[in-house]
Design a protein around this motif. Structure first.
Motif, PDB file in Angstrom:
ATOM      1  N   LYS A  75       5.861  -2.860 -60.089  1.00 39.17           N
ATOM      2  CA  LYS A  75       5.227  -3.136 -58.806  1.00 39.17           C
ATOM      3  C   LYS A  75       4.970  -4.637 -58.669  1.00 39.17           C
ATOM      4  CE  LYS A  75       1.022  -1.911 -58.444  1.00 39.17           C
ATOM      5  NZ  LYS A  75      -0.168  -1.044 -58.365  1.00 39.17           N
ATOM      6  N   ALA A  76       5.382  -5.234 -57.620  1.00 44.13           N
ATOM      7  CA  ALA A  76       5.183  -6.674 -57.401  1.00 44.13           C
ATOM      8  C   ALA A  76       4.319  -6.869 -56.162  1.00 44.13           C
ATOM      9  CB  ALA A  76       6.515  -7.382 -57.238  1.00 44.13           C
ATOM     10  N   SER A  77       3.493  -7.861 -56.184  1.00 44.13           N
ATOM     11  CA  SER A  77       2.603  -8.123 -55.064  1.00 44.13           C
ATOM     12  C   SER A  77       3.297  -9.046 -54.066  1.00 44.13           C
ATOM     13  CB  SER A  77       1.303  -8.763 -55.581  1.00 44.13           C
ATOM     14  OG  SER A  77       0.519  -9.178 -54.497  1.00 44.13           O
ATOM     15  N   ASP A  78       3.103  -8.732 -52.793  1.00 46.48           N
ATOM     16  CA  ASP A  78       3.665  -9.605 -51.769  1.00 46.48           C
ATOM     17  C   ASP A  78       2.603 -10.534 -51.190  1.00 46.48           C
ATOM     18  OD1 ASP A  78       2.122  -7.747 -50.540  1.00 46.48           O
ATOM     19  OD2 ASP A  78       3.636  -7.050 -49.105  1.00 46.48           O
ATOM     20  N   TRP A  79       1.472 -10.619 -51.839  1.00 47.23           N
ATOM     21  CA  TRP A  79       0.406 -11.505 -51.349  1.00 47.23           C
ATOM     22  C   TRP A  79       0.746 -12.948 -51.706  1.00 47.23           C
ATOM     23  CZ3 TRP A  79      -3.740 -11.383 -48.324  1.00 47.23           C
ATOM     24  CH2 TRP A  79      -4.676 -12.424 -48.415  1.00 47.23           C
ATOM     25  N   SER A  80       0.712 -13.807 -50.718  1.00 49.85           N
ATOM     26  CA  SER A  80       1.022 -15.221 -50.951  1.00 49.85           C
ATOM     27  C   SER A  80       0.004 -16.152 -50.320  1.00 49.85           C
ATOM     28  CB  SER A  80       2.425 -15.538 -50.412  1.00 49.85           C
ATOM     29  OG  SER A  80       2.493 -15.250 -49.022  1.00 49.85           O
ATOM     30  N   GLY A  81      -0.973 -15.604 -49.624  1.00 52.01           N
ATOM     31  CA  GLY A  81      -1.963 -16.443 -48.983  1.00 52.01           C
ATOM     32  C   GLY A  81      -3.087 -16.801 -49.907  1.00 52.01           C
ATOM     33  N   GLY A  82      -3.920 -17.741 -49.532  1.00 51.12           N
ATOM     34  CA  GLY A  82      -5.059 -18.128 -50.337  1.00 51.12           C
ATOM     35  C   GLY A  82      -6.214 -17.170 -50.114  1.00 51.12           C
ATOM     36  N   GLY A  83      -7.344 -17.524 -50.624  1.00 50.09           N
ATOM     37  CA  GLY A  83      -8.521 -16.701 -50.492  1.00 50.09           C
ATOM     38  C   GLY A  83      -9.732 -17.384 -51.087  1.00 50.09           C
ATOM     39  N   LYS A  84     -10.920 -16.875 -50.718  1.00 51.11           N
ATOM     40  CA  LYS A  84     -12.173 -17.411 -51.238  1.00 51.11           C
ATOM     41  C   LYS A  84     -12.696 -16.466 -52.316  1.00 51.11           C
ATOM     42  CE  LYS A  84     -13.282 -19.588 -46.823  1.00 51.11           C
ATOM     43  NZ  LYS A  84     -14.242 -19.665 -45.676  1.00 51.11           N
ATOM     44  N   LEU A  85     -12.874 -17.014 -53.518  1.00 51.03           N
ATOM     45  CA  LEU A  85     -13.253 -16.206 -54.675  1.00 51.03           C
ATOM     46  C   LEU A  85     -14.611 -16.630 -55.200  1.00 51.03           C
ATOM     47  CD1 LEU A  85      -9.870 -16.338 -56.672  1.00 51.03           C
ATOM     48  CD2 LEU A  85     -10.505 -14.800 -54.805  1.00 51.03           C
ATOM     49  N   LEU A  86     -15.390 -15.655 -55.655  1.00 52.63           N
ATOM     50  CA  LEU A  86     -16.636 -15.915 -56.380  1.00 52.63           C
ATOM     51  C   LEU A  86     -16.381 -15.549 -57.841  1.00 52.63           C
ATOM     52  CD1 LEU A  86     -19.644 -16.607 -56.626  1.00 52.63           C
ATOM     53  CD2 LEU A  86     -20.158 -14.228 -55.998  1.00 52.63           C
ATOM     54  N   LEU A  87     -16.420 -16.535 -58.735  1.00 52.38           N
ATOM     55  CA  LEU A  87     -16.162 -16.336 -60.165  1.00 52.38           C
ATOM     56  C   LEU A  87     -17.500 -16.352 -60.914  1.00 52.38           C
ATOM     57  CD1 LEU A  87     -14.242 -16.165 -62.610  1.00 52.38           C
ATOM     58  CD2 LEU A  87     -14.156 -18.679 -62.602  1.00 52.38           C
ATOM     59  N   VAL A  88     -17.850 -15.232 -61.557  1.00 53.82           N
ATOM     60  CA  VAL A  88     -19.120 -15.096 -62.271  1.00 53.82           C
ATOM     61  C   VAL A  88     -18.795 -14.869 -63.753  1.00 53.82           C
ATOM     62  CG1 VAL A  88     -21.327 -13.912 -62.390  1.00 53.82           C
ATOM     63  CG2 VAL A  88     -20.088 -14.015 -60.215  1.00 53.82           C
ATOM     64  N   GLU A  89     -19.158 -15.819 -64.607  1.00 52.32           N
ATOM     65  CA  GLU A  89     -18.870 -15.756 -66.045  1.00 52.32           C
ATOM     66  C   GLU A  89     -19.904 -16.582 -66.789  1.00 52.32           C
ATOM     67  OE1 GLU A  89     -17.956 -15.121 -69.509  1.00 52.32           O
ATOM     68  OE2 GLU A  89     -16.342 -14.306 -68.265  1.00 52.32           O
ATOM     69  N   ASP A  90     -20.536 -15.980 -67.808  1.00 49.19           N
ATOM     70  CA  ASP A  90     -21.582 -16.698 -68.547  1.00 49.19           C
ATOM     71  C   ASP A  90     -21.015 -17.618 -69.618  1.00 49.19           C
ATOM     72  OD1 ASP A  90     -22.377 -14.684 -71.326  1.00 49.19           O
ATOM     73  OD2 ASP A  90     -20.821 -14.231 -69.874  1.00 49.19           O
ATOM     74  N   GLU A  91     -19.789 -17.389 -70.105  1.00 51.64           N
ATOM     75  CA  GLU A  91     -19.179 -18.270 -71.098  1.00 51.64           C
ATOM     76  C   GLU A  91     -18.577 -19.478 -70.381  1.00 51.64           C
ATOM     77  OE1 GLU A  91     -19.037 -18.234 -74.318  1.00 51.64           O
ATOM     78  OE2 GLU A  91     -19.943 -16.289 -74.775  1.00 51.64           O
ATOM     79  N   ASP A  92     -19.077 -20.673 -70.709  1.00 54.17           N
ATOM     80  CA  ASP A  92     -18.641 -21.881 -70.007  1.00 54.17           C
ATOM     81  C   ASP A  92     -17.142 -22.112 -70.140  1.00 54.17           C
ATOM     82  OD1 ASP A  92     -21.261 -22.266 -69.316  1.00 54.17           O
ATOM     83  OD2 ASP A  92     -21.694 -23.637 -70.976  1.00 54.17           O
ATOM     84  N   MET A  93     -16.607 -21.918 -71.358  1.00 53.85           N
ATOM     85  CA  MET A  93     -15.189 -22.228 -71.573  1.00 53.85           C
ATOM     86  C   MET A  93     -14.299 -21.256 -70.809  1.00 53.85           C
ATOM     87  SD  MET A  93     -15.064 -21.029 -75.555  1.00 53.85           S
ATOM     88  CE  MET A  93     -15.716 -19.441 -76.068  1.00 53.85           C
ATOM     89  N   VAL A  94     -14.673 -19.971 -70.749  1.00 52.58           N
ATOM     90  CA  VAL A  94     -13.885 -19.001 -69.999  1.00 52.58           C
ATOM     91  C   VAL A  94     -13.983 -19.276 -68.504  1.00 52.58           C
ATOM     92  CG1 VAL A  94     -13.551 -16.548 -69.513  1.00 52.58           C
ATOM     93  CG2 VAL A  94     -14.199 -17.278 -71.808  1.00 52.58           C
ATOM     94  N   ARG A  95     -15.174 -19.598 -68.051  1.00 48.86           N
ATOM     95  CA  ARG A  95     -15.367 -19.890 -66.618  1.00 48.86           C
ATOM     96  C   ARG A  95     -14.552 -21.115 -66.196  1.00 48.86           C
ATOM     97  NH1 ARG A  95     -20.393 -20.266 -66.772  1.00 48.86           N
ATOM     98  NH2 ARG A  95     -20.659 -22.546 -66.718  1.00 48.86           N
ATOM     99  N   ALA A  96     -14.540 -22.131 -67.058  1.00 53.74           N
ATOM    100  CA  ALA A  96     -13.824 -23.360 -66.714  1.00 53.74           C
ATOM    101  C   ALA A  96     -12.324 -23.131 -66.631  1.00 53.74           C
ATOM    102  CB  ALA A  96     -14.131 -24.443 -67.750  1.00 53.74           C
ATOM    103  N   VAL A  97     -11.743 -22.412 -67.604  1.00 53.37           N
ATOM    104  CA  VAL A  97     -10.292 -22.219 -67.578  1.00 53.37           C
ATOM    105  C   VAL A  97      -9.879 -21.286 -66.447  1.00 53.37           C
ATOM    106  CG1 VAL A  97     -10.234 -20.250 -69.165  1.00 53.37           C
ATOM    107  CG2 VAL A  97      -8.302 -21.811 -69.074  1.00 53.37           C
ATOM    108  N   ALA A  98     -10.694 -20.256 -66.141  1.00 54.65           N
ATOM    109  CA  ALA A  98     -10.373 -19.372 -65.025  1.00 54.65           C
ATOM    110  C   ALA A  98     -10.487 -20.099 -63.698  1.00 54.65           C
ATOM    111  CB  ALA A  98     -11.298 -18.158 -65.044  1.00 54.65           C
ATOM    112  N   GLU A  99     -11.473 -20.985 -63.558  1.00 52.23           N
ATOM    113  CA  GLU A  99     -11.634 -21.753 -62.313  1.00 52.23           C
ATOM    114  C   GLU A  99     -10.430 -22.663 -62.085  1.00 52.23           C
ATOM    115  OE1 GLU A  99     -14.753 -24.941 -60.264  1.00 52.23           O
ATOM    116  OE2 GLU A  99     -14.960 -24.355 -62.367  1.00 52.23           O
ATOM    117  N   ARG A 100     -10.002 -23.359 -63.126  1.00 51.92           N
ATOM    118  CA  ARG A 100      -8.868 -24.271 -62.982  1.00 51.92           C
ATOM    119  C   ARG A 100      -7.581 -23.510 -62.662  1.00 51.92           C
ATOM    120  NH1 ARG A 100      -8.481 -28.452 -67.811  1.00 51.92           N
ATOM    121  NH2 ARG A 100      -6.574 -28.914 -66.616  1.00 51.92           N
ATOM    122  N   ALA A 101      -7.418 -22.343 -63.336  1.00 51.53           N
ATOM    123  CA  ALA A 101      -6.205 -21.574 -63.091  1.00 51.53           C
ATOM    124  C   ALA A 101      -6.149 -21.077 -61.653  1.00 51.53           C
ATOM    125  CB  ALA A 101      -6.129 -20.409 -64.063  1.00 51.53           C
TER     126      ALA A 101
END
Length: 827
Positions: free
Chosen positions: A695-721
């Motif tokens: 199954k492949a996604s046909d979504w190509s538009g952007g979006g507004k995300l709320l990222l909630v993570e207590d580990e700083d290193m995980v939050r930082a890498v997920a935010e950048r990605a």
């Protein structure tokens, strides 16, 4: 003339006496007045005389107190003597709950000067006692059963009764409940057909309570003792049935010396604990009466040696473990129950009882047996540790016997083999559960670290191209991180917290898929054979994980066969690995007697090798994580623990045992995997994961995300990605901060990406609070725990899941997939 009833009650003198006193008083006062010629002197004399008379009347009244008042107080000494009872504790209390009287049993059981309501019971029993006391004052009687002491194992039944003329006293009666233990079933055996057979052989049995009362007996004993057939001796005193002559020979009391002499054997069945220790003379007992002078046709020759075979037959039929030794302490006989209890059912008896115990207990055991063999007839017990099981002591009862030829000491022991097995299983299951929880927690925390490492490697690789000096180093770091991630998946598999994708499949199909790989893994020296049973039922399991189970077991078998060959020094060795499938019905499971496995239909996978078997001391440890018998540097010790976790998470069972050769020595190890047969209908598409991967996604538009993570290193890498992928990302360090972002309402978010385990407010709690104001917003959880476990614990609609550790590409693809599905729903 007589006194009236009121005068008698008031203690007044009779009327003639009163008339005489008044006449004397008047005459004496008149004489004083005439003699003195002074009225004042006469009045003073009369007053003094009146005072004397009044004092005499008062003393007479005090002496005339009714006898009934003195007789109204009870004589408690007489009451105490009347309520004395060795088997029941009795006490009397008044309206103020004061102890007024008790018998000796009450004082011995509960202490001196202890009121009945102050007896030290556990919390539940004490509440029952208080409720019973109130009921007795209100209704006159009350009963409470199974009251337990705060310390100790005694159980009591209690009856309370309100008594007295004014009903101002309570009589408390405590009766101890005697729990049957090792002699359960003995009464039914000796009073039934078995007892009739024993009576015909010249042996009579009686089960006697601690106070000497017969509870059950063989039919022949009742006939010998009373002269009437089908006569019951229950409730009679055993000692009253027998008599002895001047040579200490024992006869039946009814027959006297005209009857045949009997040999009496006393077998204590239980040794109850008292405050002074073990009271052997108060133990429930089995009394054996052996007729020593029956004619030749009856099978007895009047000698103890001739009685031994019949006695051995009797002891073999009893459920209690019994053995006989001679005067020198050598074993003569032991029944099967005794051999099972000492774990020597297959090897037989040693020469002496001291050979059964550990070295520290040998001397004490030998001395005790010798003392009972050569001293006066007595019984007792001692705690020892068996040589085959040094962890838990056992209690062995000893009794001196006489008149049976060579037999001098009777040893008894309870067969606790089943109890020990169940106790070991419970301990092993508890330990495995605790280790599994620890492994799951470690894997969860380690996944956060690996998520950050893999994510940063992906971000760095985006800035490098193949051929750069750093590209290969970054790839190596990522490869090692993925290897570490596979270790955490093994830990999660052991703790049964990994994500499985079960489908309905046939076991032979899985074996066929992995057979070619196994042939290459085994090599030239190991013969590989596969056997399948017919009409195998389908099972529901993850095919990839099931293949992992087979590969792990096969690789362990290969290493075991190689190690066995190295140990025996064989250069041209040949091994054999056998994979077999079998069909096991619910009836077969019941016959197997495996308590922890429900009676159901199973498809069984058997993997057997010729590697010499698993050492007995390792059988209970092989499924523990990091336990390995390989030398240092080889193996992680996670192979079998992973197998255990996968099988248990698939609702199956796995057992390991050794296969013995023709000479009785271990010839190899055998692992048996039981998977329950799937009873539902077979789905059309049994490989659902293929469709999911395609199954492949046909979504190509952007979006507004709320990222909630207590580990700083995980939050930082997920935010950048996610930011590099074109999304607008708002971050929060915990659930409360994430909820605040939603509550402020400044941004309309399209998706919430949240960790599950966080301090203060965790992800599920935050999600439920957000859904109250944003009911349709999708939520993507990130977690190192299993998706299946997460969905079972979190009941939230429109919830998605991505396991840790994940790469930059994986989280971007998952976010795109969720937003694409949401767009279709909104459309």
């Amino acid at each position: 003339m007589s006194l009236s009833g009121d005068e008698a009650q008031q203690g007044l003198p009779p009327f003639p006496l009163l008339f005489g006193i008044l006449l004397a008083f008047t005459v004496s006062v008149g004489v004083i007045w005439l003699a003195a010629g002074n009225s004042l002197a006469a009045i003073a004399y009369g007053g003094a005389l009146l005072a004397v008379l009044f004092g005499l009347l008062l003393a007479a009244r005090l002496r005339s107190t009714p006898v009934e008042e003195a007789a109204g107080q009870p004589d408690w000494a007489v009451t105490a003597a009347a309520i004395e009872n060795a088997r029941r504790a009795i006490a009397i209390s008044d309206r103020a709950n004061r102890l007024t009287c008790s018998n000796e049993s009450f004082s011995n059981w509960f202490g001196h000067d202890v009121a009945p309501h102050e007896v030290l019971l556990d919390a539940e029993s004490r509440q029952q006692l208080i409720d019973g006391q109130r009921q007795a004052w209100r209704e006159g009687v009350a009963e409470r059963n199974n009251l337990r002491l705060e310390e100790g194992s005694q159980i009591f039944n209690l009856s309370i009764e309100r008594v007295g003329r004014g009903e101002d006293y309570l009589v408390w009666r405590f009766t101890e409940v005697v729990m049957r233990q090792t002699y359960d079933g003995v009464a039914e055996r000796i009073s039934g057909p078995f007892g009739t057979m024993i009576s015909r052989a010249g042996i009579e049995l009686a089960l006697v309570s601690p106070d000497g009362i017969v509870q059950a007996s063989t039919p022949g004993l009742g006939e010998r003792a009373t002269g009437a057939k089908d006569s019951s001796l229950n409730g009679q005193e055993f000692v009253q049935l027998l008599r002895s002559d001047d040579r200490d020979r024992i006869f039946f009391a009814r027959e006297g010396q005209q009857g045949t002499p009997q040999t009496l054997v006393h077998v204590p069945l239980d040794l109850p604990r008292t405050s002074e220790g073990l009271a052997a003379d108060q133990a429930p007992s089995l009394m054996l009466l052996v007729d020593s002078s029956v004619g030749i046709g009856g099978g007895w020759q009047g000698s103890g040696k001739a009685a031994i075979p019949q006695l051995e037959a009797l002891l073999s039929a009893l459920p209690l473990g019994l053995a006989l030794t001679d005067r020198d302490g050598r074993f003569l006989f032991a029944n099967k129950a005794f051999l099972r209890a000492v774990e020597r059912e297959n090897v037989g008896l040693p020469q002496f009882p001291s050979d059964l115990v550990v070295r520290e207990d040998k001397s004490a055991m030998a001395d005790t047996v010798r003392r009972f063999a050569k001293g006066a007839t007595a019984s007792g017990d001692m705690a020892v540790r068996l040589a085959g099981d040094t962890e838990e002591p056992v209690s062995i009862g000893l009794a001196g016997v006489r008149g049976l030829g060579d037999a001098a000491v009777l040893l008894s022991i309870s067969d606790s083999t089943e109890e020990k097995r169940l106790r070991r299983q419970v301990a092993q299951a508890t330990k495995m559960q605790a280790v599994g929880q620890l492994a799951g927690g470690v894997a969860h925390d380690f996944n956060n670290v690996l998520t950050a490492i893999i994510g940063y490697c992906d971000l760095m690789l985006l800035r490098h191209t193949p051929g750069d000096s750093d590209y290969d180093d970054i790839q190596q770091i990522k490869a090692n991180s993925n290897r570490a991630a596979s270790l955490t998946r093994q830990l999660l598999a052991f703790s049964r917290q990994q994500t499985l994708r079960p489908v309905v499949l046939q076991m032979p199909d899985v074996v066929s898929e992995v057979s070619q790989l196994l042939k290459r893994l085994m090599g030239d020296k190991i013969e590989f054979a596969v056997r399948h049973d017919r009409e195998l039922g389908p099972v529901r399991a993850d095919p990839q994980q099931l293949e992992q189970v087979i590969i792990n077991l096969a690789v362990n078998a290969r290493d075991a066969m190689q190690a066995h060959a190295d140990k025996t020094g064989k250069q041209d060795w040949k091994g054999r690995l056998t994979l077999a499938t079998r069909r096991i019905s619910a009836r077969d499971v019941r016959k197997m007697g495996i308590d922890i496995m429900p009676a159901d239909d199973y498809t069984v996978l058997i993997i057997q090798d010729t590697g010499g078997g698993i050492p007995e001391q390792h059988l209970n440890k092989i499924f523990e994580p990091f336990f390995t018998t390989k030398e240092q540097g080889k193996g992680t010790g996670l192979g079998l623990s992973t197998v255990y976790g996968i099988v248990k998470q698939s609702n199956g069972f796995i057992f390991a045992d050794n296969v013995t050769g023709a000479d009785g020595t271990p010839a190899g190890a055998r692992f048996t995997v039981y998977l329950p047969v799937h009873k539902g209908e077979l789905p059309e598409n049994q490989r659902g994961e293929d469709q999911e991967e395609a199954k492949a996604s046909d979504w190509s538009g952007g979006g507004k995300l709320l990222l909630v993570e207590d580990e700083d290193m995980v939050r930082a890498v997920a935010e950048r990605a996610l930011t590099r992928a074109g999304y607008q990302v708002t971050t929060a360090s915990d659930g409360e901060e994430g909820l605040a972002e939603i509550a402020n309402g400044d941004t309309e978010f399209d998706l919430i990406v949240s960790d599950v385990v966080m301090p203060a407010m965790d992800g599920p709690a935050m999600a439920r609070a957000i859904r109250k104001v944003k009911p349709n917003i999708p939520i993507l959880f990130m977690s190192g725990y299993a998706e299946e476990q997460l969905r079972n614990n979190i009941d939230i609609d429109n919830m998605h899941f991505i396991p840790k550790p994940f790469s930059v590409q994986q989280i971007n693809a998952k976010v795109s997939e969720v937003l694409g599905e949401q767009a279709k729903v909104d459309a």
